[in-house]
Design a protein around this motif. Structure first.
Motif, PDB file in Angstrom:
ATOM      1  N   ARG A  26       0.796  -1.223   0.000  1.00  0.00           N
ATOM      2  CA  ARG A  26       0.000   0.000   0.000  1.00  0.00           C
ATOM      3  C   ARG A  26       0.831   1.276   0.000  1.00  0.00           C
ATOM      4  N   ALA A  27       0.440   2.180  -0.886  1.00  0.00           N
ATOM      5  CA  ALA A  27       0.972   3.544  -0.900  1.00  0.00           C
ATOM      6  C   ALA A  27      -0.150   4.482  -0.491  1.00  0.00           C
ATOM      7  N   ARG A  28       0.232   5.668  -0.019  1.00  0.00           N
ATOM      8  CA  ARG A  28      -0.767   6.621   0.459  1.00  0.00           C
ATOM      9  C   ARG A  28      -0.451   8.020  -0.047  1.00  0.00           C
ATOM     10  N   ILE A  29      -1.506   8.747  -0.399  1.00  0.00           N
ATOM     11  CA  ILE A  29      -1.357  10.149  -0.798  1.00  0.00           C
ATOM     12  C   ILE A  29      -2.233  10.990   0.119  1.00  0.00           C
ATOM     13  N   SER A  30      -1.632  11.966   0.773  1.00  0.00           N
ATOM     14  CA  SER A  30      -2.380  12.845   1.667  1.00  0.00           C
ATOM     15  C   SER A  30      -3.183  13.852   0.861  1.00  0.00           C
ATOM     16  N   ALA A  31      -4.079  14.550   1.543  1.00  0.00           N
ATOM     17  CA  ALA A  31      -4.961  15.493   0.855  1.00  0.00           C
ATOM     18  C   ALA A  31      -4.193  16.593   0.139  1.00  0.00           C
ATOM     19  N   ASP A  32      -3.010  16.947   0.649  1.00  0.00           N
ATOM     20  CA  ASP A  32      -2.214  17.994   0.005  1.00  0.00           C
ATOM     21  C   ASP A  32      -1.146  17.416  -0.929  1.00  0.00           C
ATOM     22  N   GLY A  33      -1.314  16.147  -1.298  1.00  0.00           N
ATOM     23  CA  GLY A  33      -0.491  15.603  -2.364  1.00  0.00           C
ATOM     24  C   GLY A  33       0.870  15.086  -1.973  1.00  0.00           C
ATOM     25  N   LYS A  34       1.048  14.686  -0.726  1.00  0.00           N
ATOM     26  CA  LYS A  34       2.317  14.068  -0.335  1.00  0.00           C
ATOM     27  C   LYS A  34       2.174  12.546  -0.423  1.00  0.00           C
ATOM     28  N   PHE A  35       3.186  11.918  -0.946  1.00  0.00           N
ATOM     29  CA  PHE A  35       3.228  10.474  -1.179  1.00  0.00           C
ATOM     30  C   PHE A  35       3.952   9.817  -0.016  1.00  0.00           C
ATOM     31  N   TYR A  36       3.245   8.941   0.713  1.00  0.00           N
ATOM     32  CA  TYR A  36       3.802   8.244   1.871  1.00  0.00           C
ATOM     33  C   TYR A  36       3.886   6.747   1.567  1.00  0.00           C
ATOM     34  N   THR A  37       5.008   6.166   1.915  1.00  0.00           N
ATOM     35  CA  THR A  37       5.234   4.745   1.646  1.00  0.00           C
ATOM     36  C   THR A  37       4.925   3.873   2.858  1.00  0.00           C
ATOM     37  N   CYS A  38       4.448   4.500   3.959  1.00  0.00           N
ATOM     38  CA  CYS A  38       4.105   3.742   5.165  1.00  0.00           C
ATOM     39  C   CYS A  38       3.110   4.544   5.997  1.00  0.00           C
ATOM     40  N   LEU A  39       2.172   3.854   6.623  1.00  0.00           N
ATOM     41  CA  LEU A  39       1.213   4.513   7.500  1.00  0.00           C
ATOM     42  C   LEU A  39       1.914   5.242   8.645  1.00  0.00           C
ATOM     43  N   PHE A  40       3.075   4.745   9.049  1.00  0.00           N
ATOM     44  CA  PHE A  40       3.801   5.302  10.188  1.00  0.00           C
ATOM     45  C   PHE A  40       4.972   6.195   9.754  1.00  0.00           C
ATOM     46  N   ALA A  41       4.933   6.651   8.515  1.00  0.00           N
ATOM     47  CA  ALA A  41       6.028   7.481   8.001  1.00  0.00           C
ATOM     48  C   ALA A  41       6.045   8.848   8.672  1.00  0.00           C
ATOM     49  N   GLY A  42       7.218   9.435   8.731  1.00  0.00           N
ATOM     50  CA  GLY A  42       7.357  10.767   9.285  1.00  0.00           C
ATOM     51  C   GLY A  42       7.458  11.837   8.218  1.00  0.00           C
ATOM     52  N   LYS A  43       7.749  11.425   6.992  1.00  0.00           N
ATOM     53  CA  LYS A  43       7.973  12.385   5.911  1.00  0.00           C
ATOM     54  C   LYS A  43       7.376  11.858   4.616  1.00  0.00           C
ATOM     55  N   GLY A  44       6.743  12.744   3.872  1.00  0.00           N
ATOM     56  CA  GLY A  44       6.186  12.378   2.585  1.00  0.00           C
ATOM     57  C   GLY A  44       6.950  13.025   1.443  1.00  0.00           C
ATOM     58  N   HIS A  45       6.674  12.565   0.242  1.00  0.00           N
ATOM     59  CA  HIS A  45       7.297  13.095  -0.966  1.00  0.00           C
ATOM     60  C   HIS A  45       6.279  13.985  -1.677  1.00  0.00           C
ATOM     61  N   ASP A  46       6.681  15.192  -2.027  1.00  0.00           N
ATOM     62  CA  ASP A  46       5.769  16.207  -2.529  1.00  0.00           C
ATOM     63  C   ASP A  46       5.394  15.947  -3.987  1.00  0.00           C
ATOM     64  N   LEU A  47       4.229  15.336  -4.203  1.00  0.00           N
ATOM     65  CA  LEU A  47       3.739  15.127  -5.561  1.00  0.00           C
ATOM     66  C   LEU A  47       2.956  16.334  -6.067  1.00  0.00           C
ATOM     67  N   ARG A  48       2.386  17.109  -5.161  1.00  0.00           N
ATOM     68  CA  ARG A  48       1.580  18.260  -5.594  1.00  0.00           C
ATOM     69  C   ARG A  48       2.406  19.224  -6.429  1.00  0.00           C
ATOM     70  N   SER A  49       3.581  19.581  -5.930  1.00  0.00           N
ATOM     71  CA  SER A  49       4.439  20.494  -6.689  1.00  0.00           C
ATOM     72  C   SER A  49       4.863  19.883  -8.009  1.00  0.00           C
ATOM     73  N   LEU A  50       5.153  18.586  -7.975  1.00  0.00           N
ATOM     74  CA  LEU A  50       5.560  17.900  -9.197  1.00  0.00           C
ATOM     75  C   LEU A  50       4.424  17.923 -10.221  1.00  0.00           C
ATOM     76  N   LEU A  51       3.210  17.626  -9.778  1.00  0.00           N
ATOM     77  CA  LEU A  51       2.074  17.615 -10.693  1.00  0.00           C
ATOM     78  C   LEU A  51       1.789  19.002 -11.258  1.00  0.00           C
ATOM     79  N   ARG A  52       1.949  20.023 -10.427  1.00  0.00           N
ATOM     80  CA  ARG A  52       1.607  21.383 -10.856  1.00  0.00           C
ATOM     81  C   ARG A  52       2.702  22.049 -11.683  1.00  0.00           C
ATOM     82  N   ASN A  53       3.905  21.513 -11.612  1.00  0.00           N
ATOM     83  CA  ASN A  53       5.020  22.134 -12.335  1.00  0.00           C
ATOM     84  C   ASN A  53       5.557  21.285 -13.482  1.00  0.00           C
ATOM     85  N   CYS A  54       4.965  20.114 -13.666  1.00  0.00           N
ATOM     86  CA  CYS A  54       5.463  19.204 -14.695  1.00  0.00           C
ATOM     87  C   CYS A  54       4.290  18.637 -15.492  1.00  0.00           C
ATOM     88  N   ASP A  55       4.283  18.908 -16.795  1.00  0.00           N
ATOM     89  CA  ASP A  55       3.221  18.398 -17.659  1.00  0.00           C
ATOM     90  C   ASP A  55       3.537  17.019 -18.214  1.00  0.00           C
TER      91      ASP A  55
END
Length: 336
Positions: free
Chosen positions: A263-292
């Motif tokens: 399971r992967a998870r994406i938060s409401a503000d577009g961060k990609f988490y690889t674990c339910l207990f993760a402390g840090k997410g990867h910013d997909l929102r900026s990537l989606l908005r700045n990359c076509d």
């Protein structure tokens, strides 16, 4: 299909559509922290439906077949049924579920069904009103959720009811809940109280393990094990001997299942988490908005997953204090 460092494939994506909720459950969103002055995400900080559809499509190309819509409380997001209809059109997506506290189901069940949704997970931690009202932090009676369950069943949904069990809080409700949903023919799943986030005051003494719950149930019912339906199925499943209804156990604390987590998870503000207990997410929102270029987004997501080595629940059992003491994302933000 891609795999992580521990050879776990990416099959499931959980998408939070809002960080807001109409409950204040102590184990998830305690009122003393998420009070009237708490600052939730602004509209422009949350992924749009177009962005969610785009990223879900990219995840499907990487092997995701199942989506789960979560929150907060996802039915607080306007027009979420329309989003579900769009997601069901994505090539490769075979199944979509939604997790809800059930309060708004009487209003929205038909819209969700018309959009193509067929599966619901509904949270209910007690039938007893005194216990449930205290747990949900809003004084909502269990009858409200039960009416939502009944409305969803009449509409045609397949339903699983989730009960988070806490020692000394609602463990007296285990048998009443089991009996109630056995008679209804609805699957009930017992979830061990987990240390998600940093605000729920978790400790080992509050956990009622699968072993303890199973022993309580076995004094009242005859249970038979059910084989898992697929690799990475979370719940350990049983059925009543005299009924087709099932119960399940989600044993993240006492019997961790990190080795089969897909399971992967994406938060409401577009961060990609690889674990339910993760402390840090990867910013997909900026990537989606700045990359076509979807291929570039595809490559970055694949790289994140292929470098994944999370196994927090295993480490908890092993007593790895460095991992256990880290800051973790809150349940309401990532959606469980």
């Amino acid at each position: 299909m891609i795999k992580d460092k521990l050879q776990r494939p990416l099959h499931d994506l959980r998408i939070s559509v809002t960080d807001k909720c109409n409950f204040r459950c102590q184990y998830c969103m305690p009122a003393e922290i998420f009070g009237p002055d708490f600052k939730f995400l602004n509209k422009n900080e949350i992924l749009s439906f177009e962005e969610i559809e785009r990223v879900a499509g990219i995840f499907s190309e990487l092997g995701v077949k199942k989506l789960r819509i979560t929150g907060g409380e996802p039915l607080m997001r306007k027009d979420v049924a329309k989003l579900i209809g769009r997601l069901l059109q994505i090539k490769g997506i075979e199944d979509i579920g939604l997790t809800t506290n059930g309060v708004l189901l009487v209003k929205y069940a038909q819209d969700l069904y018309n959009a193509g949704l067929r599966r619901l997970n509904i949270s209910l931690d007690a039938l007893n009103n005194d216990i449930f009202q205290k747990m949900n932090g809003r004084g909502v009676k269990s009858e409200i959720v039960l009416k939502g369950i009944e409305a969803a069943l009449k509409t045609g949904f397949s339903i699983k009811v989730n009960m988070v069990v806490q020692k000394g809080v609602n463990d007296t409700e285990i048998i009443p809940m089991a009996e109630h949903f056995r008679k209804m023919g609805v699957t009930l799943r017992f979830i061990e109280f987990m240390d998600v986030g940093n605000s729920n005051g978790w400790n080992w003494d509050q956990v009622v393990s699968k072993k303890d719950i199973f022993e309580m149930l076995s004094k009242n019912f005859t249970l038979e094990p059910v084989d898992p339906d697929y690799f990475g199925e979370v719940a350990k499943r049983y059925k009543y001997k005299d009924s087709e209804a099932e119960i399940g156990f989600i044993t993240s604390v006492s019997e961790s299942f990190c080795s089969t987590c897909t399971r992967a998870r994406i938060s409401a503000d577009g961060k990609f988490y690889t674990c339910l207990f993760a402390g840090k997410g990867h910013d997909l929102r900026s990537l989606l908005r700045n990359c076509d270029d979807d291929k570039q987004v595809h490559t970055q997501i694949a790289d994140i997953w292929q470098n994944r080595k999370d196994r927090y629940s295993d480490e908890r059992v092993e007593g790895a204090t460095t991992s256990l003491n880290k800051n973790k994302i809150e349940m309401s933000y990532i959606g469980g």
